[in-house]
Design an enzyme around this catalytic site. Structure first.
Site, PDB file in Angstrom:
ATOM      1  N   CYS A  25      -2.206  -3.547  -3.178  1.00 29.41           N
ATOM      2  CA  CYS A  25      -2.217  -4.890  -2.585  1.00 29.41           C
ATOM      3  C   CYS A  25      -0.942  -5.659  -2.910  1.00 29.41           C
ATOM      4  O   CYS A  25      -0.263  -6.164  -2.020  1.00 29.41           O
ATOM      5  CB  CYS A  25      -3.424  -5.673  -3.083  1.00 29.41           C
ATOM      6  SG  CYS A  25      -3.386  -7.393  -2.558  1.00 29.41           S
ATOM      7  N   THR A  82      -9.474   3.700  -8.610  1.00 30.19           N
ATOM      8  CA  THR A  82      -8.244   4.402  -8.223  1.00 30.19           C
ATOM      9  C   THR A  82      -7.767   4.104  -6.803  1.00 30.19           C
ATOM     10  O   THR A  82      -6.753   4.655  -6.369  1.00 30.19           O
ATOM     11  CB  THR A  82      -8.419   5.918  -8.431  1.00 30.19           C
ATOM     12  OG1 THR A  82      -9.718   6.330  -7.990  1.00 30.19           O
ATOM     13  CG2 THR A  82      -8.298   6.265  -9.909  1.00 30.19           C
ATOM     14  N   VAL A 108      -2.272  -3.856  14.100  1.00 27.38           N
ATOM     15  CA  VAL A 108      -1.927  -5.069  14.844  1.00 27.38           C
ATOM     16  C   VAL A 108      -1.002  -5.979  14.033  1.00 27.38           C
ATOM     17  O   VAL A 108      -0.188  -6.710  14.603  1.00 27.38           O
ATOM     18  CB  VAL A 108      -3.171  -5.848  15.328  1.00 27.38           C
ATOM     19  CG1 VAL A 108      -3.979  -5.027  16.312  1.00 27.38           C
ATOM     20  CG2 VAL A 108      -4.030  -6.338  14.188  1.00 27.38           C
ATOM     21  N   HIS A 120      -9.414 -35.282   9.561  1.00 21.32           N
ATOM     22  CA  HIS A 120      -8.754 -35.314  10.863  1.00 21.32           C
ATOM     23  C   HIS A 120      -7.283 -35.682  10.689  1.00 21.32           C
ATOM     24  O   HIS A 120      -6.968 -36.589   9.926  1.00 21.32           O
ATOM     25  CB  HIS A 120      -9.449 -36.357  11.745  1.00 21.32           C
ATOM     26  CG  HIS A 120      -8.821 -36.515  13.094  1.00 21.32           C
ATOM     27  ND1 HIS A 120      -8.968 -35.582  14.093  1.00 21.32           N
ATOM     28  CD2 HIS A 120      -8.020 -37.492  13.590  1.00 21.32           C
ATOM     29  CE1 HIS A 120      -8.312 -35.991  15.160  1.00 21.32           C
ATOM     30  NE2 HIS A 120      -7.722 -37.144  14.891  1.00 21.32           N
TER      31      HIS A 120
END
Length: 460
Positions: A44, A140, A183, A437
């Site tokens: 990662c 692993t 993608v 908002h």
């Protein structure tokens, strides 16, 4: 500090699952040995999530530079400096890695560097030295998969690992696989100026997501000039000077500079002594119960080697769970359906819970309600010039059981969505929450208002 003969917890693999287990176990007063053959942080941090998202941000900057006049800002786009992009990417990884190394020391985790092999249910051998643990955690991870007979040579036929290290933008690329990895790289390379064609054997891009999300991605990719062929299988590749010719089972061929193989990731379990120690393996994955216990008492498995979603944050949650379980804290098992997923292409896709099709399959067509709130009605989305939707899947007269988002930056919204799913919230309960908002989070609020029977910006 434990000696070789006795850690409370001995962990094989220092990726997201392994280091999370190590840190949490240490916090709970257990002695911890963490074995890692490469770098703590695993795929990662070094070869996956973090570097790919850095590339995707650079791609977004490139697109903003090209399209800035729509905002009344005049810029000129001169091209992509891959050396500069890679320096930016590698700098992020280096800073995070340095921080992680500091946490290993701060948590008093014994880091054991080298290739580990399970030699007994309670022991791992590293470079001829045997380390034992009262509990062993297998972490692993995974590696890039290929198709039978398709050899990744690292130059013309590459995996995501080589794609992250390219010193150039390929003039053209075929991406084999239209899932998350496929993608995302297609999105990056198109923004960087490459001609890209995706080949996906299943009927649609991002096939694990709700069908409505796939349609938005496909529509946007067409507008961006990203080619894709769905429902067609790869037949073979011919390597030639300066590129490859990819053939498909329908007889089509595609010429490109590189072929990126992005057909998923497989578990790293082979040759590590798991089966010899009595651990049940199924198609390479470690079989566990819901508490992540393997078939051998005292041995747990976490992350990508456990069947299910292959996500860094799932591994991280697994690691924490196992550490707490070992410490006798009785944690609640990790539910894959409650784990948020994000695909960081442009547009982003984020989801949690069941798709509409899955919900109808489980409950029956007449027991499922859905609602789509189009981002065209959201002020912040208009400011960002993004299109997409927030889609809710609800059990009729019951809680929200799926949330699906498409659009720029929707990955930042899915944390709230996972609370809605995991806390089994009813639409009217979410409808009464106040969303700031102008933010895209209002799309979630508006969707729940509509599903609760009081639509303000949704008609028909």
């Amino acid at each position: 500090m434990a000696d070789n003969a006795g850690f409370d917890v001995l962990i094989l693999g220092g990726g997201s699952g392994g280091y999370a287990a190590a840190f949490r176990a240490s916090e709970l007063g257990l002695s911890v040995g963490l074995i890692e053959k490469d770098k703590v942080g695993g795929t990662c941090l070094h070869y996956g999530c973090i570097p790919t998202k850095a590339l995707l941000h650079a791609a977004e900057v490139a697109d903003n530079s090209r399209d800035s006049e729509q905002f009344g800002v005049k810029t000129s786009f001169e091209g992509i400096d891959m050396a500069g992009v890679n320096a930016y990417k590698d700098g992020i990884v280096a800073r995070l890695y340095k921080g992680l190394q500091g946490l290993v020391k701060a948590n008093k985790v014994t880091l054991i560097e080298g290739d580990g092999k399970l030699v007994a249910p309670n022991a791992v051998e590293v470079s001829g030295t045997r380390y034992e643990g009262r509990n062993v955690v297998l972490a692993t991870g995974s590696r890039s998969r290929s198709l039978p007979g398709l050899e990744i040579d690292g130059t013309q036929v590459i995996s995501s690992y080589e794609a992250l290290g390219l010193d150039r933008v390929p003039a053209s690329a075929v991406v084999l696989g239209g899932g998350v990895i496929g993608v995302e790289f297609a999105s990056v390379w198109r923004s960087f100026g490459a001609d890209v064609t995706i080949v996906e054997a299943l009927p649609r891009l991002v096939p694990a997501e709700d069908e409505a999300a796939s349609k938005v991605v496909e529509r946007t990719f067409r507008k961006r000039g990203i080619g894709f062929k769905t429902g067609v299988r790869f037949a073979g590749v011919e390597r030639r000077d300066g590129g490859v010719t990819v053939s498909l089972e329908n007889g089509e061929t595609i010429d490109a500079e590189v072929l990126l193989v992005a057909v998923g990731r497989g578990p790293v379990t082979e040759g590590l002594g798991y089966e010899e120690a009595g651990i049940t393996i199924d198609r390479g994955f470690v079989v566990t119960d819901e508490r992540l216990r393997t078939s051998v008492p005292g041995v747990y498995a976490v992350g990508d080697i456990v069947p299910g979603l292959q996500l860094a944050h799932r591994g991280f949650a697994h690691g924490i769970f196992v550490a707490e379980d070992i410490a006798g804290r009785g944690p609640v098992p990790v539910d894959d359906l409650g784990i948020p997923k994000v695909t960081y292409c442009d547009p982003e896709v984020a989801s949690v819970g069941l798709t509409e099709a899955q919900a109808k399959e489980r409950l029956g067509d007449d027991k499922v309600e859905t609602l789509e709130y189009n981002l065209a009605g959201n002020g912040k989305s208009q400011i960002l010039r993004t299109q997409g939707f927030a889609k809710l899947v609800r059990e009729k007269d019951g809680p929200v059981i799926g949330v699906h988002l498409v659009g720029a930056r929707v990955g930042e919204l899915i944390a709230e969505a996972q609370l809605i799913y995991n806390w089994e919230a009813l639409p009217h309960e979410v409808a009464q929450l106040i969303h700031p908002h102008p933010t895209q989070s209002e799309a979630l609020g508006e969707a729940h208002l509509a599903l609760a029977g009081k639509p303000l910006h949704v008609h028909g």
